[in-house]
Motif scaffolding. Structure first.
Motif, mmCIF file in Angstrom:
data_model
loop_
_atom_site.group_PDB
_atom_site.id
_atom_site.type_symbol
_atom_site.label_atom_id
_atom_site.label_comp_id
_atom_site.label_asym_id
_atom_site.label_seq_id
_atom_site.Cartn_x
_atom_site.Cartn_y
_atom_site.Cartn_z
ATOM 1 N N SER A 197 0.828 -1.209 0.000
ATOM 2 C CA SER A 197 0.000 0.000 0.000
ATOM 3 C C SER A 197 0.863 1.260 0.000
ATOM 4 C CB SER A 197 -0.937 -0.001 1.214
ATOM 5 O OG SER A 197 -1.847 -1.078 1.161
ATOM 6 N N THR A 198 1.928 1.250 0.806
ATOM 7 C CA THR A 198 2.843 2.395 0.830
ATOM 8 C C THR A 198 3.537 2.557 -0.512
ATOM 9 O OG1 THR A 198 3.229 2.042 3.195
ATOM 10 C CG2 THR A 198 4.808 3.432 2.036
ATOM 11 N N LEU A 199 3.925 1.447 -1.108
ATOM 12 C CA LEU A 199 4.597 1.473 -2.405
ATOM 13 C C LEU A 199 3.673 2.057 -3.475
ATOM 14 C CD1 LEU A 199 7.175 0.659 -3.934
ATOM 15 C CD2 LEU A 199 6.147 -1.595 -4.301
ATOM 16 N N ILE A 200 2.419 1.640 -3.486
ATOM 17 C CA ILE A 200 1.461 2.161 -4.470
ATOM 18 C C ILE A 200 1.252 3.658 -4.265
ATOM 19 C CG2 ILE A 200 -0.946 2.072 -5.212
ATOM 20 C CD1 ILE A 200 -0.898 -0.932 -4.533
ATOM 21 N N THR A 201 1.145 4.074 -3.002
ATOM 22 C CA THR A 201 0.909 5.482 -2.698
ATOM 23 C C THR A 201 2.088 6.351 -3.108
ATOM 24 O OG1 THR A 201 -0.501 4.871 -0.821
ATOM 25 C CG2 THR A 201 0.362 7.119 -0.856
ATOM 26 N N LYS A 202 3.299 5.899 -2.795
ATOM 27 C CA LYS A 202 4.486 6.720 -3.024
ATOM 28 C C LYS A 202 5.019 6.611 -4.449
ATOM 29 C CE LYS A 202 4.927 8.386 1.152
ATOM 30 N NZ LYS A 202 4.895 9.828 1.440
ATOM 31 N N ALA A 203 4.991 5.405 -5.022
ATOM 32 C CA ALA A 203 5.586 5.210 -6.345
ATOM 33 C C ALA A 203 4.619 5.561 -7.461
ATOM 34 C CB ALA A 203 6.076 3.774 -6.495
ATOM 35 N N GLY A 204 3.322 5.266 -7.260
ATOM 36 C CA GLY A 204 2.313 5.625 -8.238
ATOM 37 C C GLY A 204 2.598 5.072 -9.622
ATOM 38 N N SER A 205 2.677 5.977 -10.593
ATOM 39 C CA SER A 205 2.849 5.576 -11.992
ATOM 40 C C SER A 205 4.202 4.926 -12.264
ATOM 41 C CB SER A 205 2.679 6.791 -12.905
ATOM 42 O OG SER A 205 3.624 7.798 -12.568
ATOM 43 N N GLN A 206 5.176 5.107 -11.359
ATOM 44 C CA GLN A 206 6.478 4.489 -11.572
ATOM 45 C C GLN A 206 6.402 2.963 -11.561
ATOM 46 O OE1 GLN A 206 9.909 6.264 -9.409
ATOM 47 N NE2 GLN A 206 8.444 7.731 -8.563
ATOM 48 N N LEU A 207 5.346 2.421 -10.959
ATOM 49 C CA LEU A 207 5.235 0.961 -10.873
ATOM 50 C C LEU A 207 4.923 0.339 -12.227
ATOM 51 C CD1 LEU A 207 3.256 0.505 -7.526
ATOM 52 C CD2 LEU A 207 5.656 -0.015 -7.954
#
Length: 599
Positions: free
Chosen positions: A318-328
């Motif tokens: 969840s933190t990764l999705i919030t912080k990285a966003g489109s970079q994923l």
């Protein structure tokens, strides 16, 4: 002195409010301070030192100075052990109380002598006394940042040495972590502390597992997490270029569950506080920090690893999705596929909750893409994965624990329900899930043999109806918790114990006679089981003081008043045309909850 010191809050409040008459200054001067001048017993001296520290807030500055001088003298190595240990306890009390009253300048001149005495004790006594010394050392470091900066070269090496010597003692390790946290929060201590501490942690994470004590690596990673969380940005080169790749590699190549879990939490700290920095960092092969985090997520979700490694992966994702966003990019699809695969194997509630929370978070931020994704994949039965996820989520929602998780999940269900109605979304409307368990009234007591012959039977109801019923159940739970908390507060605020018990007895009798109030103030276990109600420890579930995760505390959802939110949501829902057919599915308890909020 022990009795009075143990109830000092009651005494101080009662004197302040005029309920009792007690000469506090006379007691401290003529009894406690006078006993410090007697050499009758070292235990009396120790008790007097401790008792004095309990009443700091009612002392004059001059009296505090007298007690402080006596306490510092009590630390001297020539004093009996009982006096020295009591002096340590007294110092903790003085530091704590003087910080609260913003009068730390009184104790500042004594800090050098106090630190020297604590360091001597830390090197001379066993782990039982050592924990007391470290707890006191930690609070001493918070009194005066300028002093702490000047003694970092003493405090940090001592704490590292103690941590390594008592690495198998979880209490000592936790206290060492607290001291590192206090040092990390002082900007001028960060650089020197990291140069001493990080190489030690890196060497532990590099070491083969059979060459270091069991659990040391996991603890070292936990300490690194604390440093990352409490260091002022931007993170130093030693944290990014040395510590980050090592903790990632350590997590990827270990088979120890604790190390994997702590490694995931450490990387979550990096992602939460320094996403740009780790995305910009690259190793010799050209992989950046985000690539390493993705590898760890895949490792934690690997079906071949223990399910317990995924107990905390939900917050990392969840933190990764919030912080990285489109970079994923496409990595997000890979993560969600891995979560779906892990969900089909997991049996433990904590693990399932962690995995389901990822989808709940996505409902808040990316609802339509989430629905499209889940409908494009087959679930374990061949139907769309959306049906599998919703079935697992709705069946376990009443068992979820944690205040924050409860809010995230409940508000997400509200959004799903509203979306399904507003858009007439057939993807949600066509799903059927378990409703309520069907009981045979003639069956009697359900034994194991009867359960084997007659397995559980459940009604099937539309998903949106189930969401509606669950939202009502959540409102019931939070209302019960708030009523219980208010009731407990009212009982403890009674002036006299006898009145409290008499009032409680009267209330109990009134409750027995008042059928209208049953259901919200308390329920029978049989009622809860028969209605499929939530069975959870409400005081723990909604405990405001229990959450210390920094990412959670920053989330606006954490601040939501769930009772007010759900009350408003259900009142608005009751105004919609779909309310009547939905209400036909409600049981008596659910209708009673709605009546209690005017519906």
């Amino acid at each position: 002195m022990l009795a009075l010191g143990s109830v000092k809050n009651v005494i101080a409040d009662s004197v302040k409010n005029g309920r009792i008459q007690f000469d506090m200054h006379g007691f401290l001067t003529n009894v406690v301070l006078a006993d410090l001048n007697l050499s009758v017993s070292p235990f009396l001296l120790g008790r007097a030192l401790w008792a004095g520290s309990r009443f700091t807030t009612v002392m004059t500055p001059e009296l505090i100075q007298q007690f402080l001088q006596a306490t510092v003298s009590g630390l001297h190595e020539t004093q009996p052990p009982s006096v020295r240990i009591s002096a340590v306890r007294a110092i903790w009390g003085y530091c704590d109380q003087l910080k609260i009253s913003d009068c730390t300048r009184v104790i500042q001149p004594c800090l050098p002598s106090i630190l020297d005495g604590l360091i001597q004790l830390a090197t001379q006594f066993s782990s039982e006394v050592l924990t007391l010394v470290m707890e006191t050392l930690c609070v001493v470091c918070t009194v005066d940042p300028a002093f702490t900066i000047s003694v970092e070269n003493k405090v940090c090496p001592l704490t590292i040495a103690i941590f390594l010597k008592y690495s198998n003692d979880p209490v000592v390790a936790s206290l060492a972590q607290d001291i590192f946290k206090e040092l990390a929060q002082i900007e001028d201590c960060q650089g020197p502390m990291q140069m001493r501490l990080i190489p030690t942690l890196v060497s532990i994470m590099h070491a083969p597992s059979d060459k270091i004590p069991s659990g040391l690596c996991a603890t070292a990673i936990d300490i690194l997490t604390t440093v990352v969380r409490n260091t002022k940005l931007p993170l130093s080169e030693v944290l990014i270029c040395q510590a980050f790749p090592v903790v990632a590699q350590c997590t990827l190549h270990t088979d120890d569950n604790a190390t994997m879990q702590n490694g995931g939490e450490c990387l979550r700290a990096y992602v939460a506080v320094a996403m740009e920095q780790i995305a910009q960092w690259h190793d010799e092969q050209g992989h950046n920090g985000l690539w390493y985090v993705m590898q760890v997520v895949s490792q934690l979700l690997d079906p071949r690893t223990s399910e317990y490694t995924a107990a905390f992966v939900g917050r990392l994702v969840s933190t990764l999705i919030t912080k990285a966003g489109s970079q994923l990019g496409e990595n997000l699809d890979q993560i969600l596929r891995a979560i779906l695969s892990k969900m089909q194997q997991a049996e433990t509630l904590s693990v399932m909750q962690s995995l389901i929370m990822v989808f709940a978070q996505l409902v808040h931020n990316q609802l339509e893409p989430l629905l499209e994704f889940l409908c494009s994949l087959p679930g374990p039965t061949g139907k769309p994965a959306l049906e599998f996820v919703m079935s697992e989520w709705t069946s376990r929602q009443p068992l979820f624990y944690g205040q924050y998780e409860g809010k995230v999940s409940t508000v997400a269900m509200c959004k799903l329900l509203q979306h399904g109605i507003n858009t007439d979304d057939k993807r949600l409307q066509d799903i059927m899930v378990k409703g309520e368990e069907v009981f045979n009234a003639d069956e009697g007591i359900r034994t194991r043999s009867k359960a084997a012959k007659n397995p559980e039977r459940w009604t099937n109801i539309p998903l949106l109806v189930k969401l509606f019923k669950l939202v009502i159940g959540e409102l019931s739970s939070v209302m019960e918790a708030n009523i219980s908390r208010q009731s407990n507060t009212a009982e403890w605020n009674q002036d006299e114990t006898n009145d409290m018990w008499e009032d409680q007895g009267d209330n109990d009798e009134e409750d027995d006679d008042d059928d209208d109030d049953e259901g919200l103030a308390g329920q029978l276990l049989s009622d809860m089981l028969n209605t499929g109600g939530s069975i959870r420890c409400d005081d723990d579930y909604y405990d405001d003081d229990g959450e210390d995760d920094p990412d959670t505390l920053k989330d606006p959802l954490y601040q939501v008043d769930l009772q007010a939110y759900l009350t408003d949501y259900l009142r608005q829902f009751a105004q919609q045309p779909c309310y009547t057919p939905f209400s036909d599915h409600l049981n008596e308890k659910e209708k009673r909850v709605l009546r209690s909020i005017g519906i």
